[in-house]
Design an enzyme around this catalytic site. Structure first.
Site, PDB file in Angstrom:
ATOM      1  CD  GLU A 153      -1.739  -2.414   1.305  1.00 36.50           C
ATOM      2  OE1 GLU A 153      -2.517  -3.319   0.912  1.00 36.50           O
ATOM      3  OE2 GLU A 153      -0.649  -2.659   1.888  1.00 36.50           O
ATOM      4  CG  HIS A 207     -10.647  -7.895   5.500  1.00 34.42           C
ATOM      5  ND1 HIS A 207      -9.682  -8.361   6.363  1.00 34.42           N
ATOM      6  CD2 HIS A 207     -10.250  -8.279   4.260  1.00 34.42           C
ATOM      7  CE1 HIS A 207      -8.751  -9.006   5.678  1.00 34.42           C
ATOM      8  NE2 HIS A 207      -9.077  -8.967   4.390  1.00 34.42           N
TER       9      HIS A 207
END
Length: 325
Positions: free
Chosen positions: A60, A129
């Site tokens: 990321e 998540h």
């Protein structure tokens, strides 16, 4: 007009902007051939080629670091972070770099970056998540945070975000991806950023929310209507900056307010709404402001998430409490 799900509306927006602006690029983990983990970019690599829609390593920090450099040199990046809590791996890019670069350069270097990322609960995903982390980034100067609740808004707001010259964190609620459908234009269109939407008109109490909680508020309003209570429902749509004018106008009319968020109670977007109303419309209120949110705990395992998440029944209960004050 075509009936689209939320995620189909996102794909349609990406298709439109890639076709209209050759400087737009999409990249992230598995967004190319696979079309993303939720298929939001499905078919786009085949249509526009690997130079415009491409996969990145599982990093990321690299994805958003690349975005900053591309934006500084004239590109309009649309990176995807596969799940929003993974953005913590690139927090410096969001907080310390792209949000500050226009200020650092006195406006000479724009950062037209739209970071797309799913968030939110109700779909039994694994740990890290489903978390709602928007409040962490909503307080970052120079970074817009957008969280649409409908397919129509998702497309129009995504197009406006991509065309904007400031960085945007564009949050797409997991539960809404395929659970809602509505008529959406196939052609490109825009919805203004920083403007809330009055989803349902009412005169007795105001319910303010964003994301999936807008739908829970509508359900709550329908339940309250059975007792003759007219609840007004406001969808923030952009949660940083917040459109306080729309909220103030509603509170002036209804004199009562309940603020709803899926995220934990502490330091959330809802807390800012409450503060703004308390500072600017305290004399319009006839009762204390109600708040509905998740508990201040770590997001639970999937088996318990429905007990943990706010829902229409909790909103109805809080609204009745405020109305009976």
């Amino acid at each position: 007009m075509t009936t689209m799900s939320y995620i189909e509306a996102v794909t349609s927006a990406l298709d439109n902007v890639l076709a209209e602006d050759p400087k737009t690029l999409i990249f992230g983990e598995d967004v190319g051939k696979n079309g993303g983990v939720f298929r939001a970019t499905q078919g786009l690599q085949d249509e526009f080629g690997e130079d415009r829609v491409f996969d990145t390593p599982l990093a990321e920090s690299g994805i958003l670091g690349l975005s900053i450099g591309l934006a500084a040199t004239g590109w309009r990046p649309i990176p995807e972070i596969q799940f929003s809590p993974f953005s913590f791996e690139a927090a410096d890019s969001l907080i310390g770099q792209m949000s500050r670069n226009r200020f650092r350069t006195a406006g000479d270097i724009a950062q037209p970056i739209t970071v797309r990322s799913p968030y939110g609960g109700g779909t039994h995903t694994a740990e890290l998540h489903s978390d709602s982390i928007e409040h962490v980034f909503a307080g970052v100067p120079g970074l817009r945070v957008v969280a649409p609740s409908s397919a129509y808004d998702a497309k129009g707001l995504l197009v406006s975000s991509i065309e904007n010259n400031d960085p945007v964190l564009f949050l797409e609620h997991l539960k809404l991806y395929r659970s809602i459908k509505e008529d959406v234009p196939e052609d490109i269109y825009r919805i203004p950023l920083d403007k809330a939407n009055v989803v349902r008109q009412g005169t007795d109490i105001t319910l303010v929310a964003y994301g999936a909680m807008v739908h829970e508020c509508v359900k709550a309003a329908e339940e309250l209507a059975k007792d003759g209570i007219a609840a007004e429902v406001i969808d923030l749509r952009t949660i940083s900056p917040i459109d306080t004018d729309t909220i103030f106008a509603s509170v002036d009319k209804t004199s009562r307010l309940v603020v709803v968020q899926e995220a934990q109670n502490m330091a959330g977007v809802g807390a800012h709404v409450v503060t703004e109303v308390a500072e600017n419309r305290i004399l319009s209120l006839e009762a204390p402001i109600g708040r509905v949110s998740a508990p201040d705990s770590v997001y639970p395992f999937a088996v318990d998430e429905h007990a943990w998440l706010p829902d229409a029944s909790k909103i109805v209960a809080k609204a009745r409490e405020v109305l009976s004050y």
